[in-house]
Design a protein around this motif. Sequence first.
Motif, PDB file in Angstrom:
ATOM      1  N   LYS A   1       2.388   1.541  -3.567  1.00  0.00           N
ATOM      2  CA  LYS A   1       1.358   1.948  -4.524  1.00  0.00           C
ATOM      3  C   LYS A   1       0.975   3.404  -4.322  1.00  0.00           C
ATOM      4  O   LYS A   1       0.847   4.172  -5.292  1.00  0.00           O
ATOM      5  N   SER A   2       0.826   3.823  -3.088  1.00  0.00           N
ATOM      6  CA  SER A   2       0.424   5.190  -2.785  1.00  0.00           C
ATOM      7  C   SER A   2       1.513   6.195  -3.196  1.00  0.00           C
ATOM      8  O   SER A   2       1.216   7.225  -3.815  1.00  0.00           O
TER       9      SER A   2
ATOM     10  N   GLU B   1       0.825  -1.206   0.000  1.00  0.00           N
ATOM     11  CA  GLU B   1       0.000   0.000   0.000  1.00  0.00           C
ATOM     12  C   GLU B   1       0.861   1.259   0.000  1.00  0.00           C
ATOM     13  O   GLU B   1       0.537   2.239  -0.675  1.00  0.00           O
TER      14      GLU B   1
END
Length: 228
Positions: free
Chosen positions: A221-222, A218
Motif C-alpha cells: 500500500k505504501s 502495508e
Amino acid sequence: MSYKFLQNLPLFGELEEAEQIEIWTHVITRSYKKANIILFEEDPGDSLFIIKEGKVKITRLSEGGKEVILSILGEGEFFGEMSLLDGESRSANVIALSDCEVFVLKRDKFLDILKTSPQIAITLLEELAHRIRMSDQQIEYLSLADAENRVAMTILRIAEESGTFKMGQVSIAELPMQQDMANMSGTSRETISRVLSDFTEKGYIDRKGKKLIILDYERFKSDFSKSL
C-alpha cells in the motif's frame, strides 16, 4: 432461509426482531445465472437488491463503448439504492459474476421502513458516503497513475472490499477475471497479466490459482499509494 438472515446485514441488523420479521414478509427472492444482466442502466428503479449468494459487478459503458467496472459486490451487500431513494432511472448496469441469489425489496416498502427506522437511514448514508469516496479515489488513480499503479490500486481496492487480513498479509480468495480487472483499472488484459507477474517476481504478491495473497499489505500500500 428465514428473517434471521437480516440480522447479519449492517443495513437491518440493528432493528428489533419484530421489525425484521415484518420486512421479511415483503422480501422477494430471485436467482440469476452467471453473466445474466440483473439491471440495465436507465431502467426504471423501484427495488433494493441484497445479495444472498454470489457476486455482481456494477458497470457503465464509456463513450467508446468499453465496459468500465465501478465496483464488485458480494454476499450481504446491496445495490439499487440510488434509484430507490430518488425515483430516477438506474445509474449503472449490474451483471452477475457468478450464479447469484438476491433478495428484492420494493421501493414503497423500503421508504416506509426509513420513516420509522432512522438507524437504517444512517447506515445507508454511511454506505453511500463510503461508495462516493471509493469512486473519487478510482477517478483519481485512473487519471493520474501509470498502468502499474492502476493495477496495484485495483488490487488494494479488491483487498479492502473482500480480502481477509491476517498477520500483515491479505488473502483474496477469488481474484476477478483478468478482463474484469482490466475494466476496473482502465488497462488491458495483457497489462494485468504482465503486472501480476512482475508483482510476483518482486515479492509483493503470491498467487495460487484464483487466490492472491498480498505478502506485506502495508509495504504494498505504501509503495503504490505514494506514487499518486
